[in-house]
Design a protein around this motif. Structure first.
Motif, PDB file in Angstrom:
ATOM      1  N   GLU A 148       5.593   0.847  10.347  1.00 30.07           N
ATOM      2  CA  GLU A 148       5.153   1.284  11.671  1.00 30.07           C
ATOM      3  C   GLU A 148       5.807   0.418  12.751  1.00 30.07           C
ATOM      4  O   GLU A 148       5.936  -0.796  12.595  1.00 30.07           O
ATOM      5  N   LYS A 149       6.182   1.054  13.853  1.00 29.22           N
ATOM      6  CA  LYS A 149       6.679   0.341  15.032  1.00 29.22           C
ATOM      7  C   LYS A 149       5.491  -0.203  15.825  1.00 29.22           C
ATOM      8  O   LYS A 149       4.425   0.417  15.885  1.00 29.22           O
ATOM      9  N   THR A 150       5.693  -1.355  16.484  1.00 29.11           N
ATOM     10  CA  THR A 150       4.603  -1.927  17.257  1.00 29.11           C
ATOM     11  C   THR A 150       5.159  -2.751  18.414  1.00 29.11           C
ATOM     12  O   THR A 150       6.363  -2.731  18.694  1.00 29.11           O
ATOM     13  N   TYR A 151       4.282  -3.475  19.108  1.00 27.48           N
ATOM     14  CA  TYR A 151       4.679  -4.265  20.273  1.00 27.48           C
ATOM     15  C   TYR A 151       5.155  -5.652  19.836  1.00 27.48           C
ATOM     16  O   TYR A 151       4.802  -6.158  18.766  1.00 27.48           O
ATOM     17  N   ASN A 152       5.952  -6.293  20.663  1.00 25.18           N
ATOM     18  CA  ASN A 152       6.442  -7.626  20.376  1.00 25.18           C
ATOM     19  C   ASN A 152       5.281  -8.622  20.343  1.00 25.18           C
ATOM     20  O   ASN A 152       4.387  -8.581  21.187  1.00 25.18           O
ATOM     21  N   GLY A 153       5.321  -9.497  19.345  1.00 20.07           N
ATOM     22  CA  GLY A 153       4.251 -10.471  19.163  1.00 20.07           C
ATOM     23  C   GLY A 153       3.195 -10.038  18.180  1.00 20.07           C
ATOM     24  O   GLY A 153       2.369 -10.850  17.764  1.00 20.07           O
ATOM     25  N   ALA A 154       3.210  -8.759  17.794  1.00 18.95           N
ATOM     26  CA  ALA A 154       2.205  -8.237  16.864  1.00 18.95           C
ATOM     27  C   ALA A 154       2.570  -8.585  15.433  1.00 18.95           C
ATOM     28  O   ALA A 154       3.712  -8.428  15.013  1.00 18.95           O
ATOM     29  N   ILE A 155       1.587  -9.037  14.678  1.00 19.12           N
ATOM     30  CA  ILE A 155       1.773  -9.317  13.258  1.00 19.12           C
ATOM     31  C   ILE A 155       1.009  -8.261  12.461  1.00 19.12           C
ATOM     32  O   ILE A 155      -0.205  -8.352  12.265  1.00 19.12           O
ATOM     33  N   SER A 156       1.717  -7.211  12.085  1.00 14.31           N
ATOM     34  CA  SER A 156       1.183  -6.136  11.242  1.00 14.31           C
ATOM     35  C   SER A 156      -0.108  -5.532  11.795  1.00 14.31           C
ATOM     36  O   SER A 156      -1.048  -5.237  11.060  1.00 14.31           O
ATOM     37  N   VAL A 157      -0.119  -5.359  13.109  1.00 17.66           N
ATOM     38  CA  VAL A 157      -1.130  -4.528  13.761  1.00 17.66           C
ATOM     39  C   VAL A 157      -0.388  -3.486  14.580  1.00 17.66           C
ATOM     40  O   VAL A 157       0.746  -3.699  15.017  1.00 17.66           O
ATOM     41  N   GLY A 158      -1.038  -2.337  14.790  1.00 13.63           N
ATOM     42  CA  GLY A 158      -0.406  -1.253  15.518  1.00 13.63           C
ATOM     43  C   GLY A 158      -0.528  -1.415  17.015  1.00 13.63           C
ATOM     44  O   GLY A 158      -1.058  -2.412  17.526  1.00 13.63           O
ATOM     45  N   LEU A 159      -0.041  -0.423  17.733  1.00 14.38           N
ATOM     46  CA  LEU A 159      -0.140  -0.443  19.187  1.00 14.38           C
ATOM     47  C   LEU A 159      -1.583  -0.470  19.650  1.00 14.38           C
ATOM     48  O   LEU A 159      -1.881  -0.945  20.749  1.00 14.38           O
ATOM     49  N   ASP A 160      -2.485   0.011  18.797  1.00 12.63           N
ATOM     50  CA  ASP A 160      -3.913  -0.042  19.118  1.00 12.63           C
ATOM     51  C   ASP A 160      -4.547  -1.357  18.693  1.00 12.63           C
ATOM     52  O   ASP A 160      -5.748  -1.542  18.805  1.00 12.63           O
ATOM     53  N   ARG A 161      -3.723  -2.295  18.171  1.00 12.22           N
ATOM     54  CA  ARG A 161      -4.136  -3.637  17.752  1.00 12.22           C
ATOM     55  C   ARG A 161      -5.023  -3.638  16.513  1.00 12.22           C
ATOM     56  O   ARG A 161      -5.675  -4.640  16.194  1.00 12.22           O
ATOM     57  N   ARG A 162      -5.018  -2.539  15.787  1.00  8.51           N
ATOM     58  CA  ARG A 162      -5.759  -2.479  14.533  1.00  8.51           C
ATOM     59  C   ARG A 162      -4.840  -2.824  13.368  1.00  8.51           C
ATOM     60  O   ARG A 162      -3.656  -2.483  13.367  1.00  8.51           O
ATOM     61  N   PRO A 163      -5.373  -3.511  12.341  1.00  9.41           N
ATOM     62  CA  PRO A 163      -4.536  -3.916  11.199  1.00  9.41           C
ATOM     63  C   PRO A 163      -3.924  -2.716  10.489  1.00  9.41           C
ATOM     64  O   PRO A 163      -4.541  -1.655  10.356  1.00  9.41           O
ATOM     65  N   LEU A 164      -2.692  -2.911  10.037  1.00  8.74           N
ATOM     66  CA  LEU A 164      -1.969  -1.906   9.260  1.00  8.74           C
ATOM     67  C   LEU A 164      -1.850  -2.364   7.811  1.00  8.74           C
ATOM     68  O   LEU A 164      -1.828  -3.570   7.540  1.00  8.74           O
ATOM     69  N   PRO A 165      -1.786  -1.435   6.851  1.00  9.07           N
ATOM     70  CA  PRO A 165      -1.545  -1.833   5.464  1.00  9.07           C
ATOM     71  C   PRO A 165      -0.202  -2.559   5.354  1.00  9.07           C
ATOM     72  O   PRO A 165       0.789  -2.136   5.948  1.00  9.07           O
ATOM     73  N   ILE A 166      -0.174  -3.665   4.594  1.00  5.12           N
ATOM     74  CA  ILE A 166       1.032  -4.489   4.513  1.00  5.12           C
ATOM     75  C   ILE A 166       1.578  -4.536   3.092  1.00  5.12           C
ATOM     76  O   ILE A 166       0.829  -4.470   2.117  1.00  5.12           O
ATOM     77  N   PHE A 167       2.897  -4.698   3.007  1.00  3.16           N
ATOM     78  CA  PHE A 167       3.552  -4.623   1.714  1.00  3.16           C
ATOM     79  C   PHE A 167       3.162  -5.770   0.793  1.00  3.16           C
ATOM     80  O   PHE A 167       3.112  -5.583  -0.431  1.00  3.16           O
ATOM     81  N   GLY A 168       2.885  -6.943   1.328  1.00  8.38           N
ATOM     82  CA  GLY A 168       2.452  -8.040   0.471  1.00  8.38           C
ATOM     83  C   GLY A 168       1.203  -7.699  -0.314  1.00  8.38           C
ATOM     84  O   GLY A 168       1.074  -8.065  -1.491  1.00  8.38           O
ATOM     85  N   VAL A 169       0.281  -6.979   0.325  1.00  8.63           N
ATOM     86  CA  VAL A 169      -0.932  -6.537  -0.365  1.00  8.63           C
ATOM     87  C   VAL A 169      -0.614  -5.393  -1.312  1.00  8.63           C
ATOM     88  O   VAL A 169      -1.147  -5.325  -2.433  1.00  8.63           O
ATOM     89  N   GLN A 170       0.247  -4.467  -0.891  1.00  8.62           N
ATOM     90  CA  GLN A 170       0.656  -3.381  -1.786  1.00  8.62           C
ATOM     91  C   GLN A 170       1.196  -3.943  -3.101  1.00  8.62           C
ATOM     92  O   GLN A 170       0.887  -3.441  -4.188  1.00  8.62           O
ATOM     93  N   ALA A 171       2.036  -4.968  -2.994  1.00  7.77           N
ATOM     94  CA  ALA A 171       2.630  -5.558  -4.190  1.00  7.77           C
ATOM     95  C   ALA A 171       1.569  -6.194  -5.072  1.00  7.77           C
ATOM     96  O   ALA A 171       1.610  -6.070  -6.304  1.00  7.77           O
ATOM     97  N   LYS A 172       0.591  -6.870  -4.463  1.00 10.96           N
ATOM     98  CA  LYS A 172      -0.505  -7.468  -5.236  1.00 10.96           C
ATOM     99  C   LYS A 172      -1.313  -6.397  -5.957  1.00 10.96           C
ATOM    100  O   LYS A 172      -1.660  -6.544  -7.137  1.00 10.96           O
ATOM    101  N   VAL A 173      -1.625  -5.324  -5.253  1.00  7.18           N
ATOM    102  CA  VAL A 173      -2.401  -4.236  -5.848  1.00  7.18           C
ATOM    103  C   VAL A 173      -1.640  -3.625  -7.022  1.00  7.18           C
ATOM    104  O   VAL A 173      -2.242  -3.211  -8.026  1.00  7.18           O
ATOM    105  N   ALA A 174      -0.317  -3.609  -6.922  1.00  6.73           N
ATOM    106  CA  ALA A 174       0.506  -3.071  -8.007  1.00  6.73           C
ATOM    107  C   ALA A 174       0.669  -4.053  -9.164  1.00  6.73           C
ATOM    108  O   ALA A 174       1.359  -3.743 -10.136  1.00  6.73           O
ATOM    109  N   GLY A 175       0.035  -5.216  -9.066  1.00  7.71           N
ATOM    110  CA  GLY A 175       0.074  -6.185 -10.145  1.00  7.71           C
ATOM    111  C   GLY A 175       1.177  -7.214 -10.056  1.00  7.71           C
ATOM    112  O   GLY A 175       1.387  -7.998 -11.005  1.00  7.71           O
ATOM    113  N   LYS A 176       1.895  -7.261  -8.924  1.00  8.64           N
ATOM    114  CA  LYS A 176       2.991  -8.200  -8.772  1.00  8.64           C
ATOM    115  C   LYS A 176       2.493  -9.563  -8.281  1.00  8.64           C
ATOM    116  O   LYS A 176       1.547  -9.640  -7.496  1.00  8.64           O
TER     117      LYS A 176
END
Length: 427
Positions: A111-139
């Motif tokens: 997802e695209k977002t504003y500068n300074g945002a760390i994996s939150v959207g333009l609405d400032r709500r958290p977005l699903p992140i790949f680091g967690v996706q990888a953990k869920v997949a057992g990595k």
């Protein structure tokens, strides 16, 4: 008006690949131990490695090639068999030019977002992140950087915050929420409470403004309680054993990013290739493979200061790191390796020392050099046009499962698309 500039060979080469849709299979001048070339596009990747040359675009790669490999040589990162381009614009309401936070968020979330945002959207709500996706997949997961381990680029894969400056909060999320197995880099100041220095003393002579500043308690002690082995020096890192490893090797970044000759230093306590090798050794035991993010921050920081010698030094370190990774991939062909930059920094182009610039106005360019082309008597000049980021596309090179999807030009969110596909392929 400025004298027209010709694009560098690296830029023209990548543009040609994009225009023709041809996957580049490079067959000559590879390092002897680089292993066979692969462009597998099917099946899952057991391991996924993303390398960020922060601030690195085509001209930085070409300057590195000339200085390190010479006219007929090739960088390790340019020897990967697939090449393409990524656009980098953010969705910040005040500028289209991205910062590292928005760029890494695009990679980590799609997802695209504003500068300074760390994996939150333009609405400032958290977005699903790949680091967690990888953990869920057992990595198993890990991050290695010469910046603070809680800086914007690694943080986007393993945390959420509306402000990239909340680095102590990011460190707390690593330990309590996303739990990367390997964390190696700088930024010790954010892991210790204000007034309680760690391995590296407060107010060091090289930068008196550096000092412990955490607000989350002693996070190094907390990491030990959670089973992390802690290392604060090269010797401790060498002796450290996994499966969970935390290493912090500087108060802040692992270098001093000042103008040339004014205290600028690139001499990490532990260099990026060594940290990366240790991360691979630690994560290699993971039963279901791993995801690893690796970053050379110094390219961007020294480019901000138009510091050509230190940019070249940083590029040398980054490419040596890619060499470490390529040798790993040669022995583990079920690994996807992706090398790119989050954005361009410095508006860099390369010129002959004989070129006479006639730029006028208040924003004259800054030049560095001449620098010697390795193995020849030729020289080149690094010509900077800004001290800020720009919006030019960045090259991406890759090999392994899914690598051929990077052929062509794509938005930076496409990185997440490919990573997700090779993590859990659709049947």
């Amino acid at each position: 008006m400025s004298t027209p500039r010709t694009s560098s060979p690296a830029t023209r080469a990548v543009a040609a690949l994009v225009a023709t849709g041809v996957v580049a299979v490079l067959t000559t001048a590879c390092a002897p131990d680089s292993g066979a070339i692969r462009t597998e596009s099917t099946g899952a990747a057991r391991n996924i490695i993303v390398v960020n040359g922060d601030g690195m675009a085509a001209a930085h790669r070409e300057a590195g090639r000339l200085a390190v490999a010479g006219l007929d040589g090739r960088l390790e990162m340019d020897s990967l068999p697939v090449a393409g381009l990524l656009t980098t614009d953010s969705r910040d309401p005040s500028t289209l030019v991205t910062d590292s936070a928005a760029a890494a968020t695009a990679w980590a979330t799609g997802e695209k977002t504003y500068n300074g945002a760390i994996s939150v959207g333009l609405d400032r709500r958290p977005l699903p992140i790949f680091g967690v996706q990888a953990k869920v997949a057992g990595k198993a997961t890990g991050l290695v950087t010469t910046a603070q381990v809680t800086d914007a680029s690694p943080a986007a894969f393993f945390s959420h915050t509306t402000d990239r400056g909340e680095q102590d909060r990011i460190a707390g999320q690593y330990l309590d929420e996303t739990k990367p197995d390997v964390i190696l880099g700088g930024g010790e100041d954010w892991w210790h409470p204000a007034g309680v220095p760690g391995t590296y003393p407060d107010a060091p002579a090289e930068d008196p403004e550096e000092a412990s500043r955490g607000t989350q308690g002693d996070l190094v002690d907390r990491a030990r309680q959670l089973g992390y082995t802690y290392a604060g020096s090269a010797a401790e890192l060498q002796q450290a054993a996994g499966p969970k490893l935390l290493g912090l090797f500087a108060n802040e970044e692992m270098f001093q990013q000042k103008p040339e000759g004014q205290g600028d230093v690139y001499s990490p306590v532990v260099d990026l290739p060594t940290m990366t090798r240790k991360a691979l050794d630690t994560l290699d035991d993971a039963p279901n493979g791993f995801f690893l993010f690796v970053e050379e921050e110094a390219v961007d920081e020294f480019a901000h200061n138009n510091n050509g010698p230190r940019v070249l030094q940083s590029m040398r370190s980054l490419d040596a790191t890619v060499g470490v990774l390529r040798r790993y991939v040669a022995d583990h062909p079920d690994t996807l390796l992706v090398v790119t930059g989050d954005h361009e920094c410095g508006g860099l182009t390369l010129e002959s020392p004989t070129v006479s610039d006639d730029e006028t106005g208040d924003a004259e360019s800054s030049e560095d050099g001449p620098f010697t082309v390795a193995g020849s008597t030729q020289t080149f000049v690094m010509d900077w046009t800004t001290t800020e980021h720009t919006d030019v596309p960045v090259p991406v090179t890759a090999e392994g499962p899914g690598a051929d999807r990077f052929t062509g030009e794509h938005p930076n969110t496409y990185v997440h698309d490919v990573l997700s596909e090779v993590l859990t392929p659709r049947s």
